[in-house]
Design an enzyme around this catalytic site. Structure first.
Site, PDB file in Angstrom:
ATOM      1  N   GLY A   9     -66.217 -18.964 -15.419  1.00 37.52           N
ATOM      2  CA  GLY A   9     -65.936 -17.797 -14.585  1.00 37.52           C
ATOM      3  C   GLY A   9     -64.441 -17.575 -14.497  1.00 37.52           C
ATOM      4  O   GLY A   9     -63.653 -18.514 -14.648  1.00 37.52           O
TER       5      GLY A   9
ATOM      6  N   GLN B  39     -56.784 -14.500 -10.823  1.00 37.44           N
ATOM      7  CA  GLN B  39     -56.391 -15.643 -11.654  1.00 37.44           C
ATOM      8  C   GLN B  39     -55.586 -15.228 -12.878  1.00 37.44           C
ATOM      9  O   GLN B  39     -55.032 -16.074 -13.568  1.00 37.44           O
ATOM     10  CB  GLN B  39     -57.624 -16.433 -12.093  1.00 37.44           C
ATOM     11  CG  GLN B  39     -58.323 -17.137 -10.946  1.00 37.44           C
ATOM     12  CD  GLN B  39     -59.502 -17.928 -11.445  1.00 37.44           C
ATOM     13  OE1 GLN B  39     -60.596 -17.391 -11.628  1.00 37.44           O
ATOM     14  NE2 GLN B  39     -59.281 -19.210 -11.693  1.00 37.44           N
TER      15      GLN B  39
ATOM     16  N   CYS C 278     -61.542 -25.489 -11.150  1.00 39.24           N
ATOM     17  CA  CYS C 278     -61.024 -24.125 -11.173  1.00 39.24           C
ATOM     18  C   CYS C 278     -59.904 -24.049 -12.196  1.00 39.24           C
ATOM     19  O   CYS C 278     -59.052 -24.932 -12.262  1.00 39.24           O
ATOM     20  CB  CYS C 278     -60.509 -23.752  -9.779  1.00 39.24           C
ATOM     21  SG  CYS C 278     -59.853 -22.082  -9.649  1.00 39.24           S
ATOM     22  N   LEU C 279     -59.921 -22.985 -12.993  1.00 39.68           N
ATOM     23  CA  LEU C 279     -58.893 -22.825 -14.024  1.00 39.68           C
ATOM     24  C   LEU C 279     -57.496 -22.692 -13.425  1.00 39.68           C
ATOM     25  O   LEU C 279     -56.509 -22.967 -14.107  1.00 39.68           O
ATOM     26  CB  LEU C 279     -59.217 -21.608 -14.897  1.00 39.68           C
ATOM     27  CG  LEU C 279     -60.512 -21.718 -15.699  1.00 39.68           C
ATOM     28  CD1 LEU C 279     -60.824 -20.397 -16.397  1.00 39.68           C
ATOM     29  CD2 LEU C 279     -60.451 -22.860 -16.697  1.00 39.68           C
TER      30      LEU C 279
ATOM     31  N   HIS D 222     -68.225 -18.907  -6.258  1.00 38.02           N
ATOM     32  CA  HIS D 222     -66.849 -19.338  -6.524  1.00 38.02           C
ATOM     33  C   HIS D 222     -65.970 -18.138  -6.890  1.00 38.02           C
ATOM     34  O   HIS D 222     -64.875 -17.963  -6.348  1.00 38.02           O
ATOM     35  CB  HIS D 222     -66.865 -20.382  -7.650  1.00 38.02           C
ATOM     36  CG  HIS D 222     -65.531 -20.915  -8.021  1.00 38.02           C
ATOM     37  ND1 HIS D 222     -65.140 -22.203  -7.712  1.00 38.02           N
ATOM     38  CD2 HIS D 222     -64.477 -20.355  -8.679  1.00 38.02           C
ATOM     39  CE1 HIS D 222     -63.900 -22.398  -8.179  1.00 38.02           C
ATOM     40  NE2 HIS D 222     -63.491 -21.289  -8.769  1.00 38.02           N
ATOM     41  N   GLU D 223     -66.452 -17.300  -7.809  1.00 37.35           N
ATOM     42  CA  GLU D 223     -65.652 -16.156  -8.263  1.00 37.35           C
ATOM     43  C   GLU D 223     -65.518 -15.087  -7.178  1.00 37.35           C
ATOM     44  O   GLU D 223     -64.455 -14.500  -7.006  1.00 37.35           O
ATOM     45  CB  GLU D 223     -66.229 -15.555  -9.549  1.00 37.35           C
ATOM     46  CG  GLU D 223     -66.259 -16.500 -10.732  1.00 37.35           C
ATOM     47  CD  GLU D 223     -64.958 -17.265 -10.977  1.00 37.35           C
ATOM     48  OE1 GLU D 223     -63.861 -16.713 -10.744  1.00 37.35           O
ATOM     49  OE2 GLU D 223     -65.030 -18.432 -11.391  1.00 37.35           O
TER      50      GLU D 223
ATOM     51  N   HIS E  67     -62.857 -15.999  -4.818  1.00 42.00           N
ATOM     52  CA  HIS E  67     -61.519 -15.691  -5.352  1.00 42.00           C
ATOM     53  C   HIS E  67     -61.078 -14.275  -4.981  1.00 42.00           C
ATOM     54  O   HIS E  67     -59.905 -14.035  -4.718  1.00 42.00           O
ATOM     55  CB  HIS E  67     -61.500 -15.797  -6.883  1.00 42.00           C
ATOM     56  CG  HIS E  67     -61.098 -17.119  -7.408  1.00 42.00           C
ATOM     57  ND1 HIS E  67     -59.884 -17.700  -7.149  1.00 42.00           N
ATOM     58  CD2 HIS E  67     -61.757 -17.988  -8.214  1.00 42.00           C
ATOM     59  CE1 HIS E  67     -59.804 -18.868  -7.760  1.00 42.00           C
ATOM     60  NE2 HIS E  67     -60.939 -19.072  -8.414  1.00 42.00           N
TER      61      HIS E  67
END
Length: 161
Positions: free
Chosen positions: A46, A51, A90-91, A132-133, A136
């Site tokens: 994701g 991000q 997480c990226l 999660h996304e 964000h």
């Protein structure tokens, strides 16, 4: 497509409320495609627009299941129930993983790349990735929900959201 730079914590944009998307055009489609390619390149499941430095309610998710790639624009969680506890990464936090409690089921309403409204029901890992996304897009980071962090090497082959 272009591979975009992933914003790392503690960048301020990661903790901002994102603006709703009102224009559905070729620029948005290109952004979605670039985000998807960036997510795959980074071995994620994701990626949310903040991000990559864009404060808009846009995310892409692909947990490699029957749903395939999911573009989410202006997503809202309509319903959630149950509970699951599991590892998340997480990226924007390379190498950091923690245990997070999420709903096991979510019903999400969003718009696709053309602006058409759709609903999606998900359980398990896909439900986790969607939550999660969507977090964000409201400036909520997974680190705010971690109950314990994992030591390096404690989990193998974990996907990053």
């Amino acid at each position: 497509m272009a591979i975009l730079e992933i914003v790392k914590h503690p960048s301020e944009i990661l903790e901002q409320e994102c603006e709703q998307v009102v224009t559905f055009d070729k620029k948005l489609i290109k952004l979605l495609d670039n985000m998807y390619d960036t997510m795959l390149q980074a071995d994620g499941v994701g990626l949310a627009a903040p991000q990559i430095g864009v404060a808009k309610q846009i995310a892409v998710v692909d947990v490699d299941d029957r749903h395939g790639r999911i573009d989410l624009i202006n997503p809202v969680i309509l319903e959630s129930k149950g509970e699951q506890v599991g590892p998340e990464g997480c990226l924007s936090f390379p190498g950091l993983f923690g245990e997070v409690t999420r709903a096991n089921y979510v019903k999400v309403r969003a718009q696709n790349r053309r602006g058409k409204v759709f609903t999606l029901e998900a359980t398990g890992f896909l439900a986790r990735a969607l939550q999660h996304e969507i977090d964000h897009l409201h400036g909520v980071l997974f680190t705010e929900k971690v109950t314990r962090y994992y030591e390096e090497g404690e989990i193998e082959g974990e996907d990053k959201e």
